[in-house]
Design a protein around this motif. Sequence first.
Motif, mmCIF file in Angstrom:
data_model
loop_
_atom_site.group_PDB
_atom_site.id
_atom_site.type_symbol
_atom_site.label_atom_id
_atom_site.label_comp_id
_atom_site.label_asym_id
_atom_site.label_seq_id
_atom_site.Cartn_x
_atom_site.Cartn_y
_atom_site.Cartn_z
ATOM 1 N N PRO A 24 0.824 -1.218 0.000
ATOM 2 C CA PRO A 24 0.000 0.000 0.000
ATOM 3 C C PRO A 24 0.853 1.261 0.000
ATOM 4 C CG PRO A 24 -0.074 -1.100 2.140
ATOM 5 C CD PRO A 24 0.597 -2.044 1.207
ATOM 6 N N GLY A 25 0.403 2.244 -0.818
ATOM 7 C CA GLY A 25 1.110 3.503 -0.913
ATOM 8 C C GLY A 25 2.219 3.524 -1.941
ATOM 9 N N LEU A 650 -6.337 1.568 10.424
ATOM 10 C CA LEU A 650 -4.946 1.305 10.086
ATOM 11 C C LEU A 650 -4.477 2.056 8.838
ATOM 12 C CD1 LEU A 650 -5.017 -2.529 10.757
ATOM 13 C CD2 LEU A 650 -4.027 -0.743 12.216
ATOM 14 N N ILE A 651 -5.317 2.109 7.818
ATOM 15 C CA ILE A 651 -4.963 2.826 6.587
ATOM 16 C C ILE A 651 -6.145 3.700 6.180
ATOM 17 C CG2 ILE A 651 -4.231 2.667 4.185
ATOM 18 C CD1 ILE A 651 -3.063 -0.052 4.744
ATOM 19 N N GLU A 652 -5.898 5.001 6.120
ATOM 20 C CA GLU A 652 -6.926 5.936 5.663
ATOM 21 C C GLU A 652 -6.589 6.348 4.236
ATOM 22 O OE1 GLU A 652 -9.017 10.159 7.019
ATOM 23 O OE2 GLU A 652 -7.181 9.456 7.989
ATOM 24 N N ARG A 653 -7.570 6.209 3.332
ATOM 25 C CA ARG A 653 -7.332 6.512 1.918
ATOM 26 C C ARG A 653 -8.200 7.679 1.470
ATOM 27 N NH1 ARG A 653 -7.335 0.907 2.459
ATOM 28 N NH2 ARG A 653 -5.356 -0.071 1.830
ATOM 29 N N THR A 660 -3.058 8.044 5.572
ATOM 30 C CA THR A 660 -2.522 7.634 6.868
ATOM 31 C C THR A 660 -2.168 6.165 6.811
ATOM 32 O OG1 THR A 660 -3.940 9.227 8.000
ATOM 33 C CG2 THR A 660 -2.943 7.499 9.346
ATOM 34 N N MET A 661 -0.954 5.802 7.259
ATOM 35 C CA MET A 661 -0.513 4.409 7.253
ATOM 36 C C MET A 661 -0.196 3.979 8.678
ATOM 37 S SD MET A 661 0.336 1.519 5.927
ATOM 38 C CE MET A 661 0.371 1.826 4.165
ATOM 39 N N ASP A 665 4.392 -4.289 9.107
ATOM 40 C CA ASP A 665 4.789 -5.657 8.770
ATOM 41 C C ASP A 665 3.583 -6.549 8.522
ATOM 42 O OD1 ASP A 665 7.508 -4.992 9.056
ATOM 43 O OD2 ASP A 665 7.408 -5.340 11.221
ATOM 44 N N GLY A 666 2.525 -5.978 7.954
ATOM 45 C CA GLY A 666 1.348 -6.767 7.614
ATOM 46 C C GLY A 666 0.486 -7.124 8.796
ATOM 47 N N LYS A 667 0.689 -6.448 9.927
ATOM 48 C CA LYS A 667 -0.079 -6.758 11.129
ATOM 49 C C LYS A 667 -0.581 -5.475 11.778
ATOM 50 C CE LYS A 667 2.628 -10.934 12.137
ATOM 51 N NZ LYS A 667 1.574 -11.856 11.676
ATOM 52 N N CYS A 668 -1.594 -5.621 12.608
ATOM 53 C CA CYS A 668 -2.086 -4.500 13.391
ATOM 54 C C CYS A 668 -1.107 -4.235 14.524
ATOM 55 C CB CYS A 668 -3.479 -4.816 13.951
ATOM 56 S SG CYS A 668 -4.107 -3.571 15.118
#
Length: 692
Positions: A24-25, A650-653, A660-661, A665-668
Amino acid sequence: MNYGKVSSANIDPVEKKPLFHFHPGSEVFSLGSIGCTFRCAHCLVPGTYVVTSKGAHRVEEISGIGRDELLTHAGRFMKVNNIFDHHYSGKVCKVKPRHLPEIVCTPEHRFLASALPGSSRLKKIEAQDLKEGHFVAIPKRKEHAGADVLDVRMALSNAVHHSNGERRKIAQATIDIVEESDLLRSTDGQHSIPSTIEMSPGLARLLGLYCARGRVRSCDDRMGAGDVIISLGETDGDLADFVKETCQDLFGADVWISREGTALRVHAFGPLLAMLLKELCGGDHGEKRVPDIMFNSSAEAAGSFLQGYFDGNGCDGQGCLEAITASRPLAMGVCELLLSRDVVPELHQHSSLEPPVCGRTVDRPVTYVIRIPSAFDLIHGRWMDKHRTFYHEDERYFFVPIESVSEQFYEGYVYNFDIEEDHTYTANFAAVCNCQNYTISMASLSEFGTRDMMPDEATRIALDNRCQGIAFTYNEPTIWHEFAYDTCKLAKERGLYTAYVTNGYIQEEPLREISKYLDAMNIDIKGFTQEFYKGVCRAPLQPVLDATMLAHSLGIHIELTYLIIPGKNDSEKEIRDFAAWCSELDPRVPVHFSRFHPDYRMVDTPPTPIGTMEMARRIAGEEGLKFVYLGNVRMPHAEDTYCPRCGTLLIERDGFTVATMGARDGKCPRCGEDLYMVQAEGKAMRTERQSG
């Protein structure tokens, strides 16, 4: 047959594919060829003006692929790669900036606009999402070519006359071009004109005066007739003297001044001069236009043309200069020159009815009013005094507020362009974008513009542009499997990730073959009944499901897209069956429900209701899916990523941009939940690939 035949190549955010859980990003170099089933409807109606390197022209007049250059949002002129037109029937939006012409386009056409003025605030906003108070961006021009010579011979050789209802070029036999001391002579030898003339401020001002107050009389193929008349006010003696002296000095014309009532008329006799001015500027008032050469002349010449135009046609009152014309091409051209001088004009269209005559209502011809503050110095392109404007500006753009956005029905042809590199152009001066996808459906290699690009060049372009990967998209990647395979293999060797955006029609053998070099797939599952696939796609559903399950088992990161089409695949049962199948495959696999918009052969189908989109998300959640997104729709948090365990955002698009990221590492980072997400190198998050 189409190995390396690239029809579309762009730098995109990976979210555009859409791939939300895969790097992402990041940015990806997207490639497409010929063979998808999409027909673009992100277009403009006829009569919309685009700014070219030769002035403002209507969209339907642009025809030179690789020759015409359009102004982009970056303030530079870039070549037209492709021109698209097709029939459209449906809703269009009318976007009306303050004091400027409205822009009429399909609802999805994207503008560069902002809620507040400022280059850093610009976003790509669809016409249907623009609101009163938004600002459209008008790019400032960076280039001044400074053409300093008018090629008279070329202008006359291009002149077109109408005789007995037929169009024909003036033949060399009609104008006997004899190079005698750089002169062009008429067939009877009585008239001559220089073959080239310096584009001096005097000539530019004369052209401006002619556009404002001039006309050609009796200019035809009979070389003994033809003169130019410029009509001025009774107090414009200085202007009349200027016209007389300039026509004599530059063209050697016979010139005299007459007084008729309250008007001064300057008569310049000479058919070659009359033909030249008619070719450059038009003949009658309704046909006038700014000469093409003015848009490539020096800033001083452009300023002199504008000074001449407002001298002849303007009035100064209440702190502004105002000019009126019956010619829309002239009005748009004058406005474009003013913009190049760093001032935004007002342009108003007036069409009203005369008082009844003998009981009948009479239409008055449409007129266009151009207005600028008197405090602006046209010659030097600067402000002379304190002033107020209706717009804002910074170093790159003018920002003009939107007064209104309305809708109406339209049926007819619409137009769009693919512009090299910047992928933007202007519509009635406002910056707009190319389509999200270009019109590459239903075309063959012989009829559609492509370029050759080998795997080495594709990967090099990706690296040179700091992309993290290469995606095969826009059309179906499997149609050029050999090229995709070779490119993916080389991309992996050079440290790039690879992705497919596909309809899932790929057999087991080629999928296993490319799986060693293919990192991610967004698979478009178009419906979940055999009836839908057979009736709409003319193909069975099961091979798509089989390919999806195989790709997942091979360790390829997959995300699924489901386009919800009203009346076709939008029943609660069909969506629930689809969601249940996805959950059985892997409840972590992201699912993108996409909103349908009328296009190509389904323009009579309405857009997907928002309620249907919300229903699909609710059902998917009930079936246990952890990551469900809504695309092609403006809804709060529709494309944001939340932790399915603790609910953390977790991710705002924002559109295709990651604002916002928060994932790590692929986890919360809060509760450690696995997000089925590839970040950074991503190898630790990938499932192990099965060997064969």
